[in-house]
Design an enzyme around this catalytic site. Structure first.
Site, short mmCIF file in Angstrom:
data_model
loop_
_atom_site.label_atom_id
_atom_site.label_comp_id
_atom_site.label_asym_id
_atom_site.label_seq_id
_atom_site.Cartn_x
_atom_site.Cartn_y
_atom_site.Cartn_z
N CYS A 117 -1.83 9.16 2.70
CA CYS A 117 -1.75 8.70 1.31
C CYS A 117 -3.03 9.02 0.56
CB CYS A 117 -1.48 7.20 1.28
SG CYS A 117 -2.60 6.24 2.31
N GLU A 121 0.88 -1.18 0.00
CA GLU A 121 0.00 0.00 0.00
C GLU A 121 0.91 1.21 0.00
OE1 GLU A 121 -1.56 3.17 0.87
OE2 GLU A 121 -2.00 2.44 2.88
#
Length: 501
Positions: free
Chosen positions: A308, A274
């Site tokens: 993010c 990720e």
């Protein structure tokens, strides 16, 4: 996430309703010392001798010293996990369900402490830190639900297919949502029947200590959970190269993710990554600005921009640019910078001096490339010179090929990009090496859904930042490989095995 701490180090969000009270006058404490890791069900003294300072980001003062693990600590933890897997890998769904419930109960008992540690050590604003911690704790229950709904066996004819745990999993997590990442990955691995060695970010050592103390109370089988805090090029590298680790689940930067893929191939590691994002928010021409602009700014300044999923590219119709500029300036007072323990604060400090300097460099680059600063700019906010605070900054007249529109800044910096048509907005949104998260803001829901379906991102939200703990989380393109959350997260720790008669 482009903060590159160390090789196999960390670099990084989500929500639920819990906002604890942290008294800013009650938070100063004596210097803390952390010398132990958690291996084979016990707290053990570090074999590694390197000591690292933990710096409080609001004032740059040392608040703790941490003994970092070395390769021997890491191999000890891997051996414990391997031994435990021989038994736990054969556990039943019912046994794993009971463990997930105990983990949730144990972590829930320390919600306030976990949130206070995140505020103190990371500088997370209390209103958002509480949401992150609660979301992490809730991951155990959400994963339990997903486990109940996931068929572990399929049959047809004389064929039986079972989903088997991959083995020992190395979980490498990041500093911007420590409790969330650890709980989420641990829950998925446990649900699958894996044992784990966790390498949390060394920048989150105080938070990790509180969380591991909490999880210890869940009375887990020895060796199921092991936690070693150390540098990426030491602990992370050992996890990636060690043949007794079958799976790596990593949250962090693209550069480190590439290294993990390359080096993990030597022992055929199963990999989940990720990674970063440069998330677009498309504001449509029918959007109601006094609703859409605050939503866009919330997404841009999420977790002080150190997320993010942060919506750091705001795509707006050219015909409404002047209105949007005014709406942004009108909305900015609702996003004050300051002491993260104060409930009114929306934006706290950057995690470190290095991160502060990186954000300043990007703001400087934006100015050099011709973007115009609408609000914010270089330097510290007035009165906050002692810590790693930056001015929340909004650039206008940004072209999508500018550095600030293409690279992940990981700070509260928003680029406003104008478009002529719906088709151009979609093209700009997809013109990025990232594809983690996106948003569409508009009054016509059917139109918003049609546009959302054309964006190359792992998740797209419509009209607000929202979450679903059963929905997959992960990215297209350079934003990663694989998915987390719900059944998707559990499946990442499973291998299908077919038996044919």
């Amino acid at each position: 996430m482009e903060l590159r701490l160390h090789r196999y180090g960390n670099a990084r969000s989500r929500t639920t309703p819990f906002v604890p009270t942290v008294n800013p006058h009650d938070r100063e404490s004596a210097m803390q010392t952390i010398t132990r890791h958690y291996i084979d069900g016990a707290f053990v003294e570090s074999h590694g001798s390197e000591v690292m300072d933990i710096i409080k980001p609001t004032n740059g003062q040392v608040i703790a010293r941490v003994s970092l693990a070395d390769e021997e600590d890491t191999r000890h933890a891997i051996a414990a996990a391997k031994t435990a897997f021989a038994t736990f890998g054969r556990s039943t769904k019912e046994e794993r369900t009971k463990i997930l419930r105990r983990l949730h109960q144990a972590a829930s008992a320390r919600l306030g402490d976990l949130t206070a540690a995140m505020v103190e050590e990371y500088g997370g604003v209390v209103r958002f830190a509480g949401l992150i911690v609660q979301s992490g704790v809730n991951a155990f229950l959400a994963t339990e639900q997903a486990l109940q709904e996931l068929p572990m066996t399929r049959n047809w004819g004389k064929t039986t297919v079972t989903l088997e745990p991959v083995g020992v999993a190395g979980l490498i997590t990041a500093w911007n949502a420590n409790a969330l990442f650890i709980c989420l990955k641990l829950a998925s691995a446990v649900a699958a029947g894996c044992t784990v060695v966790i390498k949390p970010s060394e920048l989150s050592s105080l938070q990790t200590r509180v969380l591991v103390e909490a999880l210890h109370e869940a009375n887990l089988p020895k060796g199921l959970l092991n936690v070693v805090t150390g540098r990426g090029n030491v602990v992370g590298a050992e996890l990636v190269r060690n043949p007794n680790v079958t799976k790596i689940s990593f949250t962090g930067s693209v550069g480190v993710g590439k290294s993990i893929m390359r080096d993990g191939a030597e022992t055929m590691k199963r990999i989940t990554l990720e990674l970063g994002g440069k998330s677009p928010t498309i504001l449509l021409d029918d959007a109601v600005l006094d609703q859409a602009i605050p939503s866009a700014l919330v997404m841009a300044f999420l977790n002080s921009g150190q997320a993010c999923a942060a919506g750091t590219r705001l795509l707006v119709p050219k015909g409404r640019v002047d209105q949007i500029k005014q709406a942004i300036m009108d909305a900015m007072p609702a996003f004050p910078v300051g002491d993260p323990a104060e409930p009114k604060t929306a934006i706290g400090p950057m995690v470190s001096q290095k991160q502060y300097e990186q954000v300043q460099a990007y703001i400087r680059k934006g100015i050099e490339e011709g973007a115009e600063v609408l609000v914010g700019g270089l330097g510290h906010p007035e009165g906050l010179e002692a810590g790693y605070f930056v001015k929340p900054t909004v650039f206008i007249n940004v072209e999508n090929d500018m550095t600030i529109a293409q690279e992940e800044i990981f700070g509260p910096v928003l680029s406003v990009i104008a478009y002529d048509s719906e088709e151009e907005a979609i093209s700009i949104a997809n013109d990025s090496e990232y594809g983690l998260h996106a948003a569409v803001l508009g009054a016509d829901l059917q139109r918003a859904r049609r546009i959302a379906a054309q964006i190359r991102s792992g998740r797209v939200v419509i009209n607000n930042m929202t979450d679903d703990p059963q929905a997959p989380w992960g990215g297209f393109k350079y934003s990663g490989i694989g998915r987390e959350y719900g059944r998707y997260g559990i499946e990442a720790f499973l291998e299908p095995r077919a038996i044919l008669e």
